[in-house]
Enzyme design. Structure first.
Site, PDB file in Angstrom:
ATOM      1  N   SER A 228      -9.742   1.290   2.848  1.00 21.18           N
ATOM      2  CA  SER A 228      -8.919   2.052   1.936  1.00 21.18           C
ATOM      3  C   SER A 228      -7.807   1.252   1.264  1.00 21.18           C
ATOM      4  O   SER A 228      -7.248   1.706   0.279  1.00 21.18           O
ATOM      5  CB  SER A 228      -8.297   3.230   2.694  1.00 21.18           C
ATOM      6  OG  SER A 228      -7.415   2.766   3.698  1.00 21.18           O
TER       7      SER A 228
ATOM      8  N   SER B 262      -9.613  -0.815   7.212  1.00 24.69           N
ATOM      9  CA  SER B 262      -9.099  -0.754   5.841  1.00 24.69           C
ATOM     10  C   SER B 262      -8.314  -1.959   5.349  1.00 24.69           C
ATOM     11  O   SER B 262      -8.000  -2.032   4.164  1.00 24.69           O
ATOM     12  CB  SER B 262      -8.226   0.481   5.673  1.00 24.69           C
ATOM     13  OG  SER B 262      -9.060   1.586   5.504  1.00 24.69           O
TER      14      SER B 262
ATOM     15  N   LYS C  12       0.856  -1.186   0.000  1.00 27.50           N
ATOM     16  CA  LYS C  12       0.000   0.000   0.000  1.00 27.50           C
ATOM     17  C   LYS C  12       0.894   1.240   0.000  1.00 27.50           C
ATOM     18  O   LYS C  12       1.969   1.253   0.617  1.00 27.50           O
ATOM     19  CB  LYS C  12      -0.868  -0.012   1.264  1.00 27.50           C
ATOM     20  CG  LYS C  12      -1.913   1.090   1.321  1.00 27.50           C
ATOM     21  CD  LYS C  12      -2.779   0.947   2.575  1.00 27.50           C
ATOM     22  CE  LYS C  12      -3.944   1.925   2.597  1.00 27.50           C
ATOM     23  NZ  LYS C  12      -4.774   1.770   3.816  1.00 27.50           N
TER      24      LYS C  12
HETATM   25  N1  GLN Z   1     -13.224   4.122   6.393  1.00 26.10           N
HETATM   26  C1  GLN Z   1     -12.521   4.517   7.571  1.00 26.10           C
HETATM   27  C2  GLN Z   1     -12.031   5.935   7.416  1.00 26.10           C
HETATM   28  O1  GLN Z   1     -12.200   6.498   6.376  1.00 26.10           O
HETATM   29  C3  GLN Z   1     -11.378   3.577   7.860  1.00 26.10           C
HETATM   30  C4  GLN Z   1     -10.239   3.738   6.938  1.00 26.10           C
HETATM   31  C5  GLN Z   1      -9.012   3.013   7.389  1.00 26.10           C
HETATM   32  O2  GLN Z   1      -9.065   2.028   8.111  1.00 26.10           O
HETATM   33  N2  GLN Z   1      -7.875   3.535   6.972  1.00 26.10           N
HETATM   34  O3  GLN Z   1     -11.483   6.494   8.322  1.00 26.10           O
END
Ligand code: GLN
Length: 494
Positions: free
Chosen positions: A154, A178, A79
């Protein structure tokens, strides 16, 4: 033979038998990236030369009888939240365009030391803020199971690349879900380790008291192999724990006889897709058949978790993102008249709309007049969510729930409604509020052919117990032997 369909551990075995070289496996992945990724769009940067150099070095080590472990020679991808020395790292944001890190994140260094060629950087929501990989400055990633749908987020690029057989494993980050949520949407396994289990040094910060790095893989054994390399103390991360990691693969086949599984009623409420709910209930029965006991439990503060997270995570983000000022990293606005103008214009140009929304929410929650009403209150509720889990874990060993409330949704379906998007992590983020480990493992397909995942949450540092339970379930079904249709017509012989 299509070697990219092997699991990470299978490939590792083939490499050990010298049935295949690391260069062959790496070239096969790179060929598939060329063939398949124009449709999936999971990679935002391919490091062909770096990967092949590492593969050659691995083959040379093997020829000399000096291999360094299970991952030696196994191509993986990262990532874009993870700093890679000499290779552009952007967190999916325009504001970091052109930023070449001078050092590797600890997790990247550990993978390199373990001999894994790194194929490149994977797409993600900008600064990991999102649940669909659509907020990336590089455009969305498509779900290999249905290209009109998102792979989740994400870490959507990581999950999509593993599902599309473009790499044998990938790293993601998980702040509110995510790693687990995209794993559930792509028929892959995702592990969010206990807070402090894996180093955050060199990981671009979103919300520092939540962020953890973890693997996304095709099988539970693969996840155990990757976690083994990552789970160690790092003096460069003050929140890194000194607890030694056990051998994660050792007890993997130990089954679930006698395991006490709690099923929280709050995780099966409004907004849960009926097919997902049924699949997880069926999975619970499988655990019972295998000798586990099921108990209905309550985690009463779950209903406050989403609101709590969306005060605390943006608050931390607004502070962490203050460093992107146009001076130190990446993008710098041109034609500037004053220092203030430089900051304002660089940030206006560089950040996308969701990131700006988070900065504004977080700054508001931390501002003098509102701190007590929002930030302090949310910290208090965070403690209540943690206590829910503490008391649950006095009677059960593992908590079982769906990972994502719905299967993969259509690209564009939720981009106009931040709340609808935030709700995609309603079942994963309580685990981050409490700092606990969590695993998502495939648990079947909808009638329309979309993957679904179940989530297992455990006591702090019980990743081994979660992996063992996930493996017991995986062995019963072997959903991981099913592949997205698009992988069938791709050729990557090796
Ligand atoms: N959807 C959540 C956010 O936007 C979690 C994203 C994540 O775990 N990086 O904060």
């Amino acid at each position: 033979m299509n070697c990219t369909a092997l699991s990470l551990t299978q490939l590792s075995g083939r490499l050990a038998e010298k049935a295949l070289s690391s260069v062959e496996a790496t070239e096969a992945c790179l060929r598939r990236v060329e063939q398949v990724d124009p449709k999936v769009k999971s990679f935002i940067r391919v490091d062909r030369d770096g990967a092949l150099r590492a593969a050659q070095a691995s083959d040379a080590r093997r020829a000399a009888g000096k291999t360094v472990g299970v991952l030696d020679g196994v191509p993986v991808a990262l990532k874009d939240m993870l700093l890679t020395e000499g290779l552009e790292t952007t967190a999916g944001s325009k504001i970091l365009r052109g930023f070449i890190p001078p050092y590797d994140a600890t997790v990247v260094r550990l993978l390199r030391e373990a001999g894994a060629p790194i194929l490149g950087k994977l797409n993600q929501d900008e600064f990991a803020m999102g649940s669909s990989t659509e907020s990336s400055a590089f455009g969305p990633t498509h779900n290999p199971w249905d290209l009109s749908r998102t792979p989740g987020g994400s870490s959507g690029g990581s999950a999509a690349a593993v599902a599309a057989q473009l790499c044998f494993g990938a790293l993601g980050t998980d702040t509110g879900g995510s790693i687990r949520q995209p794993a559930a949407m792509t028929n892959t396994v995702g592990v969010k380790p206990t807070y402090g289990r894996v180093s955050r040094y060199g990981v671009i910060a979103y919300a520092s008291s939540f962020d953890q790095v973890g693997p996304i893989t095709r099988t539970v054994a693969d996840a155990a192999a990757m976690l083994q390399v990552l789970a160690r103390h790092d003096a460069r991360d003050a929140t890194s724990h000194r607890v030694d990691a056990p051998d994660y693969s050792q007890g993997l086949e130990g089954g679930v006889r006698g395991l006490r599984i709690g099923v929280p009623k709050e995780y099966f409420g409004d907004g849960l897709d009926s097919e997902v709910g049924e699949a997880v209930q069926r999975a619970a029965k499988v655990f019972e058949k295998l000798g586990a006991t099921l108990t209905d439990i309550s985690l009463p503060h779950t209903r406050y978790a989403l609101a709590t997270y969306y005060v605390l995570a943006p608050a931390e983000a607004s502070s962490n993102l203050a460093r992107y000022d146009g001076i130190r990293y990446g993008h710098r606005a041109q034609g500037i008249k004053s220092l203030k103008d430089l900051y304002a214009t660089t940030r206006s140009e560089g950040f996308g709309p969701e990131v700006k929304r988070r900065i504004m929410l977080g700054t508001y929650a931390l501002s003098a007049g509102y701190y007590d009403a929002y930030y302090r209150k949310a910290q208090q509720v965070r403690t209540l969510v943690q206590r829910d889990f503490q008391s649950a874990f006095q009677n059960v060993d593992v908590v079982l729930s769906p990972t994502s409330p719905v299967p993969a949704f259509r690209l564009g379906e939720k981009t106009q409604s931040p709340l609808a998007m935030y709700l995609m992590d309603v079942l994963t983020l309580p685990c981050n509020l409490a700092g606990l480990p969590g695993v998502s493992v495939p648990c079947g397909f909808t009638r329309g052919g979309l993957p679904m995942g179940l989530q297992l949450l455990g006591r702090p540092f019980d990743e081994a117990g979660l992996l063992q339970a996930a493996r017991a379930f995986e062995r019963e079904h072997d959903f991981s032997s099913r592949w997205p249709p698009l992988t069938r017509d791709a050729r990557a012989d090796c």
